[in-house]
Design a protein around this motif. Sequence first.
Motif, mmCIF file in Angstrom:
data_model
loop_
_atom_site.group_PDB
_atom_site.id
_atom_site.type_symbol
_atom_site.label_atom_id
_atom_site.label_comp_id
_atom_site.label_asym_id
_atom_site.label_seq_id
_atom_site.Cartn_x
_atom_site.Cartn_y
_atom_site.Cartn_z
ATOM 1 N N THR A 97 0.833 -1.201 0.000
ATOM 2 C CA THR A 97 0.000 0.000 0.000
ATOM 3 C C THR A 97 0.866 1.248 0.000
ATOM 4 N N LEU A 98 1.934 1.234 0.798
ATOM 5 C CA LEU A 98 2.859 2.370 0.838
ATOM 6 C C LEU A 98 3.514 2.586 -0.531
ATOM 7 N N LYS A 100 2.242 1.776 -3.459
ATOM 8 C CA LYS A 100 1.217 2.338 -4.349
ATOM 9 C C LYS A 100 1.050 3.837 -4.105
ATOM 10 N N GLU A 101 1.062 4.217 -2.837
ATOM 11 C CA GLU A 101 0.919 5.634 -2.496
ATOM 12 C C GLU A 101 2.088 6.446 -3.036
ATOM 13 N N GLN A 104 1.762 6.827 -6.807
ATOM 14 C CA GLN A 104 0.684 7.764 -7.114
ATOM 15 C C GLN A 104 1.103 9.200 -6.827
ATOM 16 N N GLN A 105 1.875 9.406 -5.773
ATOM 17 C CA GLN A 105 2.366 10.749 -5.450
ATOM 18 C C GLN A 105 3.249 11.279 -6.581
#
Length: 143
Positions: A97-98, A100-101, A104-105
């Motif tokens: 999840t980290l 992916k974040e 995306q950032q």
Amino acid sequence: MSTKNSHNIAAQLRPVLTRLVRKMRKLSPIDTPLSQTERAVLVSLENQSLLSAELAVIEKITPQSMGQVITHLNSLGLIEKTPSATDKRKVYLSISTLGKEMIQQVRNERDEWLSKAISEVCTAQEQEILKAAIGPMAKLVEF
């Protein structure tokens, strides 16, 4: 279209695209401790789980180098490891999840920069030309 005309377009387009890609890569957050290869691995893992050897082939690097990339990404909590249900020697890698974040950032920052650049330096007519060029550019990527 003639071959000569295609060659002229290619000769003019290539350096512009190269400079644009370099500029976009530089826009990654300064505090992001990832190399280009590490970012590419995260993108490869975005929609699928892969083995380290598969990632090495995709990125065209040695298995040993991929091992270093994986160790670094794992230490940052950006990937997850899952042992194979059928072969305990194999470990599948996926993006966390980290991870992916973070991806995306970076995308959001690049999109914001590109949007600002388009709106500030391109006329409405030039913006329409850029919009119309997306289809042909996508065809080039798929060639």
